[in-house]
Design an enzyme around this catalytic site. Structure first.
Site, PDB file in Angstrom:
ATOM      1  N   GLY A 173       0.810  -1.209   0.000  1.00 22.47           N
ATOM      2  CA  GLY A 173       0.000   0.000   0.000  1.00 22.47           C
ATOM      3  C   GLY A 173       0.842   1.256   0.000  1.00 22.47           C
ATOM      4  N   CYS A 174       0.341   2.277   0.679  1.00 22.94           N
ATOM      5  CA  CYS A 174       0.961   3.601   0.602  1.00 22.94           C
ATOM      6  C   CYS A 174       2.244   3.733   1.408  1.00 22.94           C
ATOM      7  CB  CYS A 174      -0.047   4.665   1.042  1.00 22.94           C
ATOM      8  SG  CYS A 174      -1.459   4.842  -0.087  1.00 22.94           S
ATOM      9  N   PHE A 175       2.571   2.773   2.280  1.00 26.57           N
ATOM     10  CA  PHE A 175       3.839   2.871   3.003  1.00 26.57           C
ATOM     11  C   PHE A 175       4.963   2.146   2.267  1.00 26.57           C
ATOM     12  CE2 PHE A 175       2.147  -1.051   5.026  1.00 26.57           C
ATOM     13  CZ  PHE A 175       3.261  -1.882   4.979  1.00 26.57           C
ATOM     14  N   ALA A 176       4.686   1.646   1.060  1.00 26.86           N
ATOM     15  CA  ALA A 176       5.643   0.798   0.352  1.00 26.86           C
ATOM     16  C   ALA A 176       6.943   1.512   0.016  1.00 26.86           C
ATOM     17  CB  ALA A 176       5.006   0.251  -0.922  1.00 26.86           C
ATOM     18  N   PHE A 384       2.049   6.224   5.533  1.00 25.31           N
ATOM     19  CA  PHE A 384       1.030   5.451   6.249  1.00 25.31           C
ATOM     20  C   PHE A 384       0.386   4.474   5.270  1.00 25.31           C
ATOM     21  CE2 PHE A 384       0.994   9.995   7.183  1.00 25.31           C
ATOM     22  CZ  PHE A 384       1.505  10.008   8.467  1.00 25.31           C
TER      23      PHE A 384
END
Length: 402
Positions: A173-176, A384
């Site tokens: 997701g967006c923390f990748a 996050f």
């Protein structure tokens, strides 16, 4: 007495062997590259585009609601791989109930490596050394499930050595972006001479679908996310050709307690689907300071306090509401998240690649502001994602950023 091992007739001290295999200094960001598809859609025109291509113009009230949502996103434009022609050729992509995952994955199997390669080539060009000098490759994406995957495809596309050590990360997701850089730090510091190419690439085609009058989440996702790829080269003990930009002082990850219900993803036979709860910004706002203190408090001299304004910030711009929550929770001065807000405005949320775009924008803003006055040497890069997970690193800006 130090541990030893016998190899043939010689006696090798294990401690000395371990030290000789490790870098002397901190891992650093040596170069950054970004890329987007050529198809650019402004936020003002997107509601008309979206309702037209999904054959939903008859839902006038919902379209008006979507226009208001788009106006409040803090997004001015986005870049998309999917075009009106592609969607016309694949009506299953706009049908919420039609099985279409196979077709989406087939498109992503070529499009993601090509976009990733474009960003990586820019990073390699800035780095100034041959692509064959890359020793490790770390790739992250939510957009695909083929094996061999994007990491494998990038080897011939970039001219990397067949022996390059590859790691493929999926569905972070967006923390990748932060997670991949955290891994790159460990690789670079524990392998003397390593040069790690990190690439994050995303396509919103994986979850594009038509509007649903009963699902606010669909409207939010369709109005917020965009396509892009970002690449970073990480290494320690820079040579005379290399210009380190940010030293990675520390990297950490933590989970916000009792938040796994708020944000998640899964593949279905229709598309990549999931939950993006309304409570996400509030969960971040309520927990971000505690998370930062747990991760970096001792390094920053204790309790944070007003010291958050003594740092620079590259925060994943998940949404304007999320950044408002971070601003308020940390008591940040106006403009501290300017780089992140600029990226959101110019590109939308590109999932894992976005925080690297923010770091790239931050260095541009730092270069412009360096002549005007002081700029913090220490800063935080933070993202996050599902879990909910907070992934972050403490950075030290070098003189090369200026």
């Amino acid at each position: 007495m130090a541990p030893t091992t016998t190899m043939g007739s010689a006696l090798y001290p294990l401690g000395e062997m371990r030290r000789s295999q490790r870098a002397d200094g901190l891992a650093a960001v040596l170069a950054i590259g970004t890329a987007n598809p050529p198809n650019c859609v402004t936020q003002e025109e997107f509601p008309d585009f979206y309702f037209r291509v999904t054959n939903s113009d008859h839902l006038t009230a919902l379209k008006d609601k979507f226009k208001r949502i788009c106006q409040e996103m803090g997004v001015q434009r986005r870049y998309l791989h999917h075009t009106e022609e592609m969607l016309s050729a694949h009506p299953e992509f706009v049908d919420r109930d039609a099985p279409s995952l196979d077709a989406r994955l087939d498109i992503a199997a070529d499009a993601v490596p090509e976009l990733a390669a474009e960003a990586a080539k820019k990073a390699i060009a800035e780095w100034g050394r041959p692509a064959a000098d890359i020793t490790h490759l770390v790739v992250t994406t939510n957009s695909g499930a083929h094996v061999p995957g994007v990491d494998f495809r990038l080897v011939p596309l970039l001219g990397l050595r067949p022996s390059v050590r590859r790691t493929m990360l999926h569905l972070n997701g967006c923390f990748a972006g932060c997670a991949a850089l955290r891994l790159a730090k460990d690789l670079a510091e524990n392998s003397r001479g390593a040069r790690v190419l990190v690439v994050a690439a995303e396509l919103t085609l994986m979850y594009f679908t038509g509007p649903d009058e009963g699902c606010f989440r669909t409207l939010l996702v369709q109005g917020l996310f965009g396509d892009g790829a970002a690449a970073v080269i990480v290494g320690a003990d820079a040579d005379d050709v290399e210009r380190p930009l940010f030293e990675i002082v520390s990297a950490a990850q933590t989970i916000i307690p009792e938040s796994d219900h708020a944000l998640n993803m899964r593949f279905t036979e229709r598309r990549l689907d999931g939950v993006l709860g309304r409570q996400v910004p509030g969960l971040i706002g309520d927990n971000v300071e505690r998370c930062l203190l747990d991760m970096f408090g001792p390094l920053l001299g204790g309790d944070g306090g007003g010291g958050w304004n003594d740092l620079f910030w590259a925060v994943h711009p998940g949404s304007s509401t999320i950044m408002d929550q971070v601003d308020a929770a940390l008591g940040l001065e106006p403009g501290k998240l300017a780089a992140s807000r600029r990226v959101l405005s110019d590109y939308g949320n590109m999932s894992g690649a976005t925080v690297i775009f923010a770091l790239d924008e931050l260095r541009r803003q730092r270069k412009e502001a360096a002549a005007a006055g002081e700029w913090p040497e220490l800063g935080v890069m933070m993202a996050f994602g599902p879990g909910m997970t907070v992934d972050a690193m403490l950075l030290h800006a070098t003189s090369h950023v200026n």
